[in-house]
Write a protein that holds these residues in place. Structure first.
Motif, PDB file in Angstrom:
ATOM      1  N   ILE A  51       0.829  -1.204   0.000  1.00  0.00           N
ATOM      2  CA  ILE A  51       0.000   0.000   0.000  1.00  0.00           C
ATOM      3  C   ILE A  51       0.864   1.255   0.000  1.00  0.00           C
ATOM      4  N   PHE A  52       2.033   1.190   0.635  1.00  0.00           N
ATOM      5  CA  PHE A  52       2.894   2.356   0.772  1.00  0.00           C
ATOM      6  C   PHE A  52       3.336   2.916  -0.592  1.00  0.00           C
ATOM      7  N   PRO A  53       3.918   2.124  -1.502  1.00  0.00           N
ATOM      8  CA  PRO A  53       4.277   2.685  -2.811  1.00  0.00           C
ATOM      9  C   PRO A  53       3.062   3.086  -3.645  1.00  0.00           C
ATOM     10  N   VAL A  54       1.932   2.407  -3.445  1.00  0.00           N
ATOM     11  CA  VAL A  54       0.712   2.820  -4.143  1.00  0.00           C
ATOM     12  C   VAL A  54       0.322   4.233  -3.716  1.00  0.00           C
ATOM     13  N   SER A  55       0.444   4.504  -2.414  1.00  0.00           N
ATOM     14  CA  SER A  55       0.168   5.851  -1.905  1.00  0.00           C
ATOM     15  C   SER A  55       1.099   6.872  -2.542  1.00  0.00           C
ATOM     16  N   ILE A  56       2.370   6.528  -2.661  1.00  0.00           N
ATOM     17  CA  ILE A  56       3.347   7.438  -3.276  1.00  0.00           C
ATOM     18  C   ILE A  56       2.951   7.754  -4.713  1.00  0.00           C
ATOM     19  N   LEU A  57       2.619   6.730  -5.484  1.00  0.00           N
ATOM     20  CA  LEU A  57       2.268   6.920  -6.889  1.00  0.00           C
ATOM     21  C   LEU A  57       1.001   7.747  -7.048  1.00  0.00           C
ATOM     22  N   VAL A  58      -0.016   7.458  -6.216  1.00  0.00           N
ATOM     23  CA  VAL A  58      -1.271   8.207  -6.304  1.00  0.00           C
ATOM     24  C   VAL A  58      -1.045   9.673  -5.952  1.00  0.00           C
ATOM     25  N   ASN A  59      -0.292   9.919  -4.877  1.00  0.00           N
ATOM     26  CA  ASN A  59      -0.031  11.304  -4.463  1.00  0.00           C
ATOM     27  C   ASN A  59       0.777  12.068  -5.508  1.00  0.00           C
ATOM     28  N   LEU A  60       1.758  11.408  -6.114  1.00  0.00           N
ATOM     29  CA  LEU A  60       2.549  12.055  -7.162  1.00  0.00           C
ATOM     30  C   LEU A  60       1.688  12.415  -8.368  1.00  0.00           C
ATOM     31  N   THR A  61       0.667  11.603  -8.606  1.00  0.00           N
ATOM     32  CA  THR A  61      -0.182  11.803  -9.779  1.00  0.00           C
ATOM     33  C   THR A  61      -1.244  12.873  -9.573  1.00  0.00           C
ATOM     34  N   ILE A  76       7.248  11.126   3.150  1.00  0.00           N
ATOM     35  CA  ILE A  76       7.245   9.835   3.843  1.00  0.00           C
ATOM     36  C   ILE A  76       6.220   9.843   4.971  1.00  0.00           C
ATOM     37  N   ARG A  77       6.204  10.920   5.739  1.00  0.00           N
ATOM     38  CA  ARG A  77       5.255  11.015   6.857  1.00  0.00           C
ATOM     39  C   ARG A  77       3.813  10.970   6.363  1.00  0.00           C
ATOM     40  N   TRP A  78       3.533  11.665   5.251  1.00  0.00           N
ATOM     41  CA  TRP A  78       2.175  11.683   4.713  1.00  0.00           C
ATOM     42  C   TRP A  78       1.782  10.310   4.179  1.00  0.00           C
ATOM     43  N   ASP A  79       2.686   9.644   3.484  1.00  0.00           N
ATOM     44  CA  ASP A  79       2.371   8.313   2.959  1.00  0.00           C
ATOM     45  C   ASP A  79       2.143   7.316   4.095  1.00  0.00           C
ATOM     46  N   LEU A  80       2.896   7.431   5.176  1.00  0.00           N
ATOM     47  CA  LEU A  80       2.655   6.582   6.346  1.00  0.00           C
ATOM     48  C   LEU A  80       1.273   6.863   6.937  1.00  0.00           C
ATOM     49  N   ARG A  81       0.891   8.136   6.943  1.00  0.00           N
ATOM     50  CA  ARG A  81      -0.437   8.484   7.456  1.00  0.00           C
ATOM     51  C   ARG A  81      -1.541   7.915   6.577  1.00  0.00           C
ATOM     52  N   ILE A  82      -1.300   7.820   5.283  1.00  0.00           N
ATOM     53  CA  ILE A  82      -2.276   7.210   4.377  1.00  0.00           C
ATOM     54  C   ILE A  82      -2.466   5.736   4.726  1.00  0.00           C
ATOM     55  N   VAL A  83      -1.360   5.015   4.910  1.00  0.00           N
ATOM     56  CA  VAL A  83      -1.447   3.594   5.260  1.00  0.00           C
ATOM     57  C   VAL A  83      -2.172   3.428   6.594  1.00  0.00           C
ATOM     58  N   ARG A  84      -1.836   4.266   7.564  1.00  0.00           N
ATOM     59  CA  ARG A  84      -2.499   4.190   8.872  1.00  0.00           C
ATOM     60  C   ARG A  84      -3.987   4.492   8.763  1.00  0.00           C
ATOM     61  N   SER A  85      -4.352   5.369   7.848  1.00  0.00           N
ATOM     62  CA  SER A  85      -5.769   5.685   7.664  1.00  0.00           C
ATOM     63  C   SER A  85      -6.525   4.504   7.076  1.00  0.00           C
ATOM     64  N   VAL A  86      -5.889   3.783   6.157  1.00  0.00           N
ATOM     65  CA  VAL A  86      -6.503   2.559   5.619  1.00  0.00           C
ATOM     66  C   VAL A  86      -6.744   1.570   6.752  1.00  0.00           C
ATOM     67  N   ALA A  87      -5.730   1.386   7.601  1.00  0.00           N
ATOM     68  CA  ALA A  87      -5.869   0.488   8.746  1.00  0.00           C
ATOM     69  C   ALA A  87      -6.960   0.979   9.697  1.00  0.00           C
ATOM     70  N   ALA A  88      -7.039   2.298   9.862  1.00  0.00           N
ATOM     71  CA  ALA A  88      -8.020   2.879  10.782  1.00  0.00           C
ATOM     72  C   ALA A  88      -9.447   2.592  10.334  1.00  0.00           C
ATOM     73  N   PHE A  89      -9.732   2.782   9.051  1.00  0.00           N
ATOM     74  CA  PHE A  89     -11.087   2.523   8.562  1.00  0.00           C
ATOM     75  C   PHE A  89     -11.411   1.029   8.616  1.00  0.00           C
ATOM     76  N   TYR A  90     -10.397   0.188   8.389  1.00  0.00           N
ATOM     77  CA  TYR A  90     -10.604  -1.257   8.515  1.00  0.00           C
ATOM     78  C   TYR A  90     -10.967  -1.612   9.955  1.00  0.00           C
ATOM     79  N   GLY A  91     -10.209  -1.055  10.912  1.00  0.00           N
ATOM     80  CA  GLY A  91     -10.500  -1.328  12.317  1.00  0.00           C
ATOM     81  C   GLY A  91     -11.843  -0.767  12.749  1.00  0.00           C
ATOM     82  N   PHE A  92     -12.180   0.436  12.270  1.00  0.00           N
ATOM     83  CA  PHE A  92     -13.453   1.059  12.629  1.00  0.00           C
ATOM     84  C   PHE A  92     -14.623   0.239  12.104  1.00  0.00           C
ATOM     85  N   TYR A  93     -14.481  -0.285  10.885  1.00  0.00           N
ATOM     86  CA  TYR A  93     -15.537  -1.126  10.302  1.00  0.00           C
ATOM     87  C   TYR A  93     -15.832  -2.316  11.208  1.00  0.00           C
ATOM     88  N   HIS A  94     -14.788  -3.008  11.644  1.00  0.00           N
ATOM     89  CA  HIS A  94     -15.000  -4.187  12.498  1.00  0.00           C
ATOM     90  C   HIS A  94     -15.470  -3.778  13.891  1.00  0.00           C
TER      91      HIS A  94
END
Length: 288
Positions: A51-61, A76-94
């Motif tokens: 997910i991390f490089p996908v975030s980089i590519l999407v943000n660059l685009t 780097i900090r922003w891309d890490l926050r993107i990954v954490r946000s994906v995890a956050a919504f997954y955890g919130f859903y459950h």
């Protein structure tokens, strides 16, 4: 002919992806052995790293500020926050499913012994997430030469706690409830980004700040006390039934959050919102 061949190829590709997904998901739900559990953690760790490089590519685009203004460290900090946000919504859903889905009802009846294929997959996915976080902490540290002791302790406790829940096969209820607290991640990320863009004097920043206050009260502080409540109300099951390491980490982590970290963070969010000013460059913010 080319159009027909294209549709045929696309259909075959989707079928292949669907079959592969079913195979990997079956591996995540496999509770037959510790080897199966470690394989599931390996799969999910690789997925989080992907997910991390996908975030980089999407943000660059699509994100000019990221592409043209941010320095490499903030990217780097922003891309890490993107990954954490994906995890956050997954955890919130459950976490929401735990309250509203009848299939999750057994967890409330027996908070220690209830385990389902879905909760097994959840534990592997979250453990894989903390593997990603733990390794990325040191990768970022080696590159930026900056460390955050609070964040490191958070990663260590998260990895040890969820790995113990997974391997011991008990306490999945507490894991499902606890990871709901990560739902604060998207909103802290938005606040951080708006502040970097010099928008902390704007209405969107203020709205997001009050959202953080609400999230902190409902998804963090309230969850801390729910954890204590269900642990001690069911002490005849939790004390003998949970592995001692699970209980130790659960109580240590929840106590640290309930009595130290979450009150500090909540106070900072509240004061940021309360002292907000529409005047650009006025200093009123505390730690994001």
């Amino acid at each position: 002919t080319q159009s027909t061949w294209g549709v045929f190829t696309e259909t075959k590709l989707m079928e292949a992806l669907s079959e592969n997904f079913k195979v990997y998901w079956a591996a995540l739900e496999d509770m037959s052995s510790w080897q199966a559990q470690m394989y599931g953690v390996l799969i999910t760790s690789v997925a989080w790293f992907a997910i991390f490089p996908v975030s980089i590519l999407v943000n660059l685009t699509v994100f000019p500020y990221y592409r043209n203004v941010m320095d490499n460290a903030d990217k780097i900090r922003w891309d890490l926050r993107i990954v954490r946000s994906v995890a956050a919504f997954y955890g919130f859903y459950h976490g929401v499913q735990l309250w509203i889905n009848a299939e999750y009802a057994p967890f409330w009846v027996d908070v220690v012994n209830t385990v389902t294929p879905a909760s097994e997959a959840f534990m592997k996915i979250v453990t894989g997430f903390f593997v990603f976080e733990f390794l990325m902490y040191y990768i970022v540290f080696l590159w930026l030469r900056k460390h955050d002791n609070e964040l490191l302790v958070h990663h260590i406790l998260g990895l040890a706690g969820f790995a113990t829940f997974l391997l011991d096969g008990h306490g999945h209820f507490f894991g499902l409830l606890l990871f709901t607290e990560e739902f604060s991640a998207p909103w802290t990320g938005i606040s951080w980004l708006l502040s970097k863009m010099k928008y902390s004097h704007t209405i969107p920043w203020l709205i997001n700040q009050w959202i953080m206050v609400i999230v902190w009260v409902t998804c963090r502080s309230a969850v801390d006390w729910l954890m204590f409540y269900y642990y001690f109300v069911n002490y005849k099951k939790t004390i003998p039934g949970l592995h001692w390491l699970s209980s130790f980490i659960l109580m240590l982590g929840t106590s640290t959050l309930a009595f130290y970290l979450n009150p500090i963070w909540l106070k900072a969010k509240f004061l940021n919102a309360w002292n907000w000013s529409p005047i650009p460059n006025k200093e009123f913010r505390r730690k994001e």
